[in-house]
Scaffold this motif. Structure first.
Motif, PDB file in Angstrom:
ATOM      1  N   ILE A   1     -11.550 -23.273 -36.586  1.00 31.83           N
ATOM      2  CA  ILE A   1     -11.071 -23.602 -37.935  1.00 31.83           C
ATOM      3  C   ILE A   1     -11.566 -22.565 -38.924  1.00 31.83           C
ATOM      4  O   ILE A   1     -12.544 -21.870 -38.673  1.00 31.83           O
ATOM      5  N   GLY A   2     -10.890 -22.465 -40.034  1.00 29.73           N
ATOM      6  CA  GLY A   2     -11.326 -21.585 -41.113  1.00 29.73           C
ATOM      7  C   GLY A   2     -11.211 -22.346 -42.422  1.00 29.73           C
ATOM      8  O   GLY A   2     -10.371 -23.235 -42.554  1.00 29.73           O
ATOM      9  N   THR A   3     -12.060 -22.010 -43.380  1.00 27.67           N
ATOM     10  CA  THR A   3     -11.975 -22.682 -44.673  1.00 27.67           C
ATOM     11  C   THR A   3     -11.778 -21.635 -45.766  1.00 27.67           C
ATOM     12  O   THR A   3     -12.122 -20.477 -45.585  1.00 27.67           O
ATOM     13  N   GLY A   4     -11.228 -22.079 -46.864  1.00 23.69           N
ATOM     14  CA  GLY A   4     -10.952 -21.169 -47.975  1.00 23.69           C
ATOM     15  C   GLY A   4     -12.194 -20.821 -48.757  1.00 23.69           C
ATOM     16  O   GLY A   4     -12.286 -19.762 -49.354  1.00 23.69           O
ATOM     17  N   ARG A   5     -13.142 -21.727 -48.781  1.00 22.17           N
ATOM     18  CA  ARG A   5     -14.430 -21.422 -49.395  1.00 22.17           C
ATOM     19  C   ARG A   5     -15.513 -22.116 -48.587  1.00 22.17           C
ATOM     20  O   ARG A   5     -15.252 -23.124 -47.943  1.00 22.17           O
ATOM     21  N   ALA A   6     -16.690 -21.525 -48.613  1.00 24.74           N
ATOM     22  CA  ALA A   6     -17.765 -22.010 -47.751  1.00 24.74           C
ATOM     23  C   ALA A   6     -18.022 -23.499 -47.984  1.00 24.74           C
ATOM     24  O   ALA A   6     -18.064 -23.954 -49.121  1.00 24.74           O
ATOM     25  N   SER A   7     -18.147 -24.233 -46.892  1.00 27.61           N
ATOM     26  CA  SER A   7     -18.340 -25.676 -47.019  1.00 27.61           C
ATOM     27  C   SER A   7     -19.382 -26.148 -46.022  1.00 27.61           C
ATOM     28  O   SER A   7     -19.415 -25.699 -44.879  1.00 27.61           O
ATOM     29  N   ASN A   8     -20.253 -27.058 -46.451  1.00 28.86           N
ATOM     30  CA  ASN A   8     -21.166 -27.679 -45.498  1.00 28.86           C
ATOM     31  C   ASN A   8     -21.022 -29.195 -45.542  1.00 28.86           C
ATOM     32  O   ASN A   8     -21.956 -29.934 -45.297  1.00 28.86           O
ATOM     33  N   ASN A   9     -19.816 -29.619 -45.860  1.00 28.10           N
ATOM     34  CA  ASN A   9     -19.526 -31.035 -45.912  1.00 28.10           C
ATOM     35  C   ASN A   9     -19.003 -31.466 -44.534  1.00 28.10           C
ATOM     36  O   ASN A   9     -17.900 -31.108 -44.162  1.00 28.10           O
TER      37      ASN A   9
ATOM     38  N   ILE B   1      -0.570 -19.875 -47.712  1.00 27.60           N
ATOM     39  CA  ILE B   1      -0.951 -20.365 -49.035  1.00 27.60           C
ATOM     40  C   ILE B   1      -1.322 -19.158 -49.890  1.00 27.60           C
ATOM     41  O   ILE B   1      -2.130 -18.334 -49.472  1.00 27.60           O
ATOM     42  N   HIS B   2      -0.678 -19.041 -51.023  1.00 26.73           N
ATOM     43  CA  HIS B   2      -0.937 -17.878 -51.862  1.00 26.73           C
ATOM     44  C   HIS B   2      -1.146 -18.299 -53.299  1.00 26.73           C
ATOM     45  O   HIS B   2      -0.542 -19.253 -53.773  1.00 26.73           O
ATOM     46  N   ARG B   3      -2.010 -17.539 -53.921  1.00 22.05           N
ATOM     47  CA  ARG B   3      -2.191 -17.673 -55.355  1.00 22.05           C
ATOM     48  C   ARG B   3      -2.109 -16.244 -55.836  1.00 22.05           C
ATOM     49  O   ARG B   3      -2.689 -15.358 -55.222  1.00 22.05           O
ATOM     50  N   TYR B   4      -1.332 -16.002 -56.894  1.00 23.07           N
ATOM     51  CA  TYR B   4      -1.069 -14.614 -57.242  1.00 23.07           C
ATOM     52  C   TYR B   4      -1.780 -14.190 -58.513  1.00 23.07           C
ATOM     53  O   TYR B   4      -1.956 -14.988 -59.435  1.00 23.07           O
ATOM     54  N   LEU B   5      -2.169 -12.924 -58.513  1.00 21.97           N
ATOM     55  CA  LEU B   5      -2.786 -12.325 -59.689  1.00 21.97           C
ATOM     56  C   LEU B   5      -1.992 -11.075 -60.046  1.00 21.97           C
ATOM     57  O   LEU B   5      -1.372 -10.470 -59.178  1.00 21.97           O
ATOM     58  N   PRO B   6      -2.006 -10.690 -61.320  1.00 21.41           N
ATOM     59  CA  PRO B   6      -1.232  -9.499 -61.687  1.00 21.41           C
ATOM     60  C   PRO B   6      -1.898  -8.228 -61.192  1.00 21.41           C
ATOM     61  O   PRO B   6      -3.107  -8.171 -61.004  1.00 21.41           O
ATOM     62  N   GLN B   7      -1.083  -7.236 -60.970  1.00 22.13           N
ATOM     63  CA  GLN B   7      -1.567  -5.941 -60.558  1.00 22.13           C
ATOM     64  C   GLN B   7      -0.997  -4.915 -61.523  1.00 22.13           C
ATOM     65  O   GLN B   7       0.104  -5.099 -62.032  1.00 22.13           O
TER      66      GLN B   7
ATOM     67  N   ILE C   1       2.455  -7.957 -58.315  1.00 20.11           N
ATOM     68  CA  ILE C   1       1.539  -9.074 -58.039  1.00 20.11           C
ATOM     69  C   ILE C   1       0.783  -8.810 -56.755  1.00 20.11           C
ATOM     70  O   ILE C   1       1.234  -8.070 -55.890  1.00 20.11           O
ATOM     71  N   ARG C   2      -0.367  -9.444 -56.664  1.00 18.24           N
ATOM     72  CA  ARG C   2      -1.133  -9.384 -55.410  1.00 18.24           C
ATOM     73  C   ARG C   2      -1.684 -10.778 -55.145  1.00 18.24           C
ATOM     74  O   ARG C   2      -1.860 -11.576 -56.069  1.00 18.24           O
ATOM     75  N   ALA C   3      -1.931 -11.049 -53.892  1.00 16.59           N
ATOM     76  CA  ALA C   3      -2.458 -12.373 -53.538  1.00 16.59           C
ATOM     77  C   ALA C   3      -3.947 -12.415 -53.839  1.00 16.59           C
ATOM     78  O   ALA C   3      -4.666 -11.456 -53.571  1.00 16.59           O
ATOM     79  N   ALA C   4      -4.397 -13.520 -54.427  1.00 17.60           N
ATOM     80  CA  ALA C   4      -5.817 -13.678 -54.746  1.00 17.60           C
ATOM     81  C   ALA C   4      -6.584 -13.997 -53.467  1.00 17.60           C
ATOM     82  O   ALA C   4      -6.056 -14.603 -52.545  1.00 17.60           O
ATOM     83  N   GLN C   5      -7.834 -13.541 -53.447  1.00 13.80           N
ATOM     84  CA  GLN C   5      -8.656 -13.764 -52.258  1.00 13.80           C
ATOM     85  C   GLN C   5      -9.232 -15.171 -52.211  1.00 13.80           C
ATOM     86  O   GLN C   5      -9.456 -15.705 -51.139  1.00 13.80           O
ATOM     87  N   SER C   6      -9.499 -15.726 -53.376  1.00 12.46           N
ATOM     88  CA  SER C   6     -10.103 -17.053 -53.368  1.00 12.46           C
ATOM     89  C   SER C   6      -9.592 -17.835 -54.566  1.00 12.46           C
ATOM     90  O   SER C   6      -8.883 -17.311 -55.419  1.00 12.46           O
TER      91      SER C   6
END
Lengths: 247, 497
Positions: free
Chosen positions: B298-306, B373-379, B388-393
């Motif tokens: 599995i992979g998560t989008g942000r570090a989790s210890n739940n 899953i993408h979230r976009y930021l301006p370039q 546009i570019r995809a945001a990393q987090s």
């Protein structure tokens, strides 16, 4: 004077009770400070407020109607996202271009696009997203949706108080769904200001075909200065009787 | 308890490593060199090169003059430290306290360890034997103090590398002063006065020594004989983020796997929570009784210890975990560990908790597959496809502003060619044909010229027009190229609401 105040309060309470009996949820909740201002269109809704925490269905047939519907949804999304937060835009053939959302008051980075492979996955993702109360709104691009599926989505929003927008492009059948409203947005020729060349503001013919506990109607609206304005100087086109459906 | 230290000296650390890596270099003269003050200087020479008289510090040109067909390799600056760190980690098997001793040694605190090998002699010869079979030429010595062990390892005579307990002074007597780790100017002074052995000055009154050579010499002497404490900083080896669960009976039911997974997850998350870290990527393995390992990742989008959230991610994949006849051993390994961002708890959630949104996205991603899953930021590009570019987090904020010019909400992934009727070169079309339909243009805005970014790609510019047809539908058209410069082509690139 005291008596009149009491009477007004009682009337207000009675109206609220009747609305609750009819099954509509008041907008007030943990996040009641959101509001969608729709100008003259508000009159169609119970209590003159656009219902949140419900699902709204949008129908489109042509590509230009689909683009107008996206624009209209984006405008509502912009009003909801003004206080921050995230919304999900789920589809299996997404074409929305983020920089354009800025025109409708949406900060594009507040929208998370989810591109899924199949309609089934759109439904699954939509249901999961509508259950997540950390989101503000969810936009789903779906083609087919049956009554049972729409009921599931409705149950999800009732629990989490997220607002759902379901955009159905070229649906095969238009049967009753457990959505609060059904809209149809189509573009109309814009009216540039007197003596000005070029295009005017985005202008739509907004048809509210179905609304629970409200009165369907049709309006010609212009999107300018981050708000909906009635198109002046033109008569609204009356929609045909048979297209109108009462919920 | 009586302290015992061991110092290991790698006589040719970097060159030995190169020979281990490339066995064909064995027996050949070669050097490691790096540029220094505008010339290339030898940093390390192999044994054969040393025999030819090529010492570290010689200029490469001089070395080539001595031996023209010399093999030269570039010397990476932090290679030495990295190598020593790994060797120190390896030495943990001999003692829990090991430290690299730059530039070419290791230091081990072996108090209470050597009896496990049957005495210091056996202990020493075991380490030396293993290191020399690896290919390193090493010398090592054991003494009560760090200083004495260091001196004996480097300058001790070939017979005794083990100083007896409490006999540091005797062991040091015959060694040269350089063995005391002194500074160059002190050594020079000692040399000038004819002190060739430590025995010649070790009994002198300290006041005399201090006056001539400063405190440095006295401190080093005291440290070597054990009158003064000397500290060293042992490395702390990283413990891998792994949890195991062996089972008495093979597990083959989904429920059993779930229980095992919960068990290892809770243990791993407890440790992660203590360290303030979280999982980004984890793998859950099961060793089956038929010898095959099955795994789910599995992979998560942000570090989790739940553990609850991570369990739900794994839960979606449990049907892919085939236990067949049963699983004997479960392991959970954290492949990517990151610091958990702990946000201050808000009393009122106006905009929703991003952590909850991240958990939702993890679940969705596990179900529908990666990169969806993408979230976009301006370039900072005007070219629409590159704007546009995809945001990393989820927390990444835009570094530049969004474009203000009108952009279509519905952008076609590939512009579609259209046929147009244009009255004049720079005018928008009067009508155009798209997918067999003729569309009459009633209003138009533009053009907005966007040049191709020559540093990325070359090509003609695009002139964009926003046009509206008689029914109110709006289109984004562009002309590729200019009139008078070949025949420009027209394309439809999107729809405005």
């Amino acid at each position: 004077m005291e008596l009149t105040c009491e009477k007004i309060d009682r009337l207000r309470q009675l109206r609220k009770d009747v609305m609750a009996l009819e099954g509509s949820i008041p907008n007030k909740g943990t996040r009641g400070d959101f509001s969608v201002k729709l100008g003259p269109m508000e009159a169609a809704f119970p209590g003159r407020t656009f219902p949140l925490s419900v699902n709204h269905e949008f129908i489109s047939t042509t590509a230009s109607e689909a683009a107008s519907t996206q624009g209209f949804v984006a405008a509502m999304l912009g009003m909801l996202l003004r206080k921050g937060g995230y919304s999900l835009w789920i589809g299996n053939s997404r074409k929305a271009f983020p920089p354009a959302l800025g025109l409708f008051g949406v900060t594009p980075q507040q929208v998370i696009f989810v591109d899924v492979k199949s309609e089934r996955d759109v439904l699954w993702t939509m249901e999961q997203a509508l259950k997540c109360n950390a989101l503000v709104a969810v936009v789903g691009e779906l083609r087919e949706l049956d009554f049972a599926q729409s009921q599931r989505l409705q149950l999800a929003v009732e629990h989490s108080r997220v607002t759902g927008f379901i955009h159905r492009h070229q649906p095969r059948s238009l049967h009753a769904l457990a959505c609060n409203t059904r809209w149809k947005i189509s573009p109309i020729a814009s009216q540039p200001e007197e003596g000005m060349p070029g295009l005017g503001f985005p202008t739509w013919n907004v048809e509210l075909l179905k609304v629970r506990n409200g009165r369907p109607g049709a309006w010609q609206m212009e999107w300018k200065e981050q708000g909906f304005w009635p198109l002046s100087g033109r008569k609204p086109i009356p929609i045909k009787k048979e297209e109108r459906q009462y919920a | 308890m009586h302290k015992r230290f061991m110092s290991i000296w790698f006589c040719h650390l970097t060159t030995d490593r190169l020979v281990i890596r490339r066995p064909e270099l064995r027996g050949k003269p070669f050097i490691l060199a790096s540029p220094q003050r505008g010339r290339t200087v030898v940093q390390a020479s192999s044994r054969e090169a040393l025999a030819l008289g090529i010492y570290p510090g010689t200029a490469l040109a001089d070395a080539r003059a001595i031996y023209p067909t010399l093999d030269v390799f570039s010397d990476k600056p932090n290679l030495r430290d990295k190598l020593l760190y790994h060797l120190a980690e390896w030495c943990i098997r001999y003692t829990p306290l090991a430290a690299p001793d730059s530039p070419s040694g290791l230091l081990l605190d072996i108090s209470g360890c050597s009896h496990l090998w049957g005495g210091e002699k056996a202990y020493l010869s075991d380490i030396l034997a293993v290191l020399s079979t690896k290919g390193y030429r090493v010398r090592a010595a054991i003494a009560d103090t760090i200083g004495a062990a260091w001196a004996l390892a480097r300058y001790g005579s070939n017979s005794d590398f083990i100083a007896k307990e409490g006999k540091q002074r005797e062991a040091l007597l015959s060694l040269p002063p350089i063995a005391l780790r002194l500074e160059a100017n002190v050594l020079e002074g000692l040399e000038k006065l004819g002190f060739r052995q430590i025995s010649q000055f070790i009994d002198m009154p300290s006041a005399t020594l201090r006056r001539r050579f400063g405190d440095g010499l006295l401190l080093r002497l005291a440290q070597a004989v054990g009158r003064e404490e000397e500290t060293f900083k042992p490395i702390q080896p990283k413990i891998p983020y792994e949890e195991q669960l062996p089972c008495l009976e093979p597990i083959s039911t989904a429920k059993g796997i779930e229980i095992a997974l919960r068990h290892v997850l809770e243990r791993l998350c407890l440790r992660l929570a203590r360290e303030g870290r979280g999982l980004r990527k984890a793998i859950f393995r099961g060793l089956r009784i038929d010898g095959i390992t099955v795994k789910i990742e599995i992979g998560t989008g942000r570090a989790s210890n739940n553990p609850e959230h991570l369990f739900r991610l794994f839960e979606l994949k449990i049907p892919l975990f085939e236990p067949a006849l049963g699983v004997e051993l479960f392991t959970l390994e954290g492949l990517l560990i990151e610091k958990v961002k702990t946000a201050q708890e808000q009393l009122w959630h106006r905009s929703g908790d991003p952590a909850v949104v991240a958990e939702l996205l993890d679940r969705v991603e596990t179900k529908i597959g990666p990169n969806r899953i993408h979230r976009y930021l301006p370039q900072e590009h005007h070219w629409p496809e590159r704007s546009i570019r995809a945001a990393q987090s989820l927390d990444e904020e835009p570094t530049t502003i969004w474009p203000e010019k009108p952009r279509p909400l519905h952008l076609l992934p590939d512009p579609e060619p259209i046929e147009v009727m244009v009255p004049l070169p720079d005018y928008p079309p009067l009508h155009f044909r798209h997918q067999g339909k003729v569309i009459q243009v009633s209003k138009a805005d533009g053009p907005e010229r966007i040049e191709q970014e020559w540093w990325l790609e070359t090509g003609p510019p695009r002139d964009y027009y926003c046009v509206e047809d008689t029914s109110g539908a709006r289109y984004w058209l562009f002309r590729l190229g200019l009139y008078g410069n070949g025949q420009p082509r027209w394309f439809l690139h999107g729809f405005f609401p």
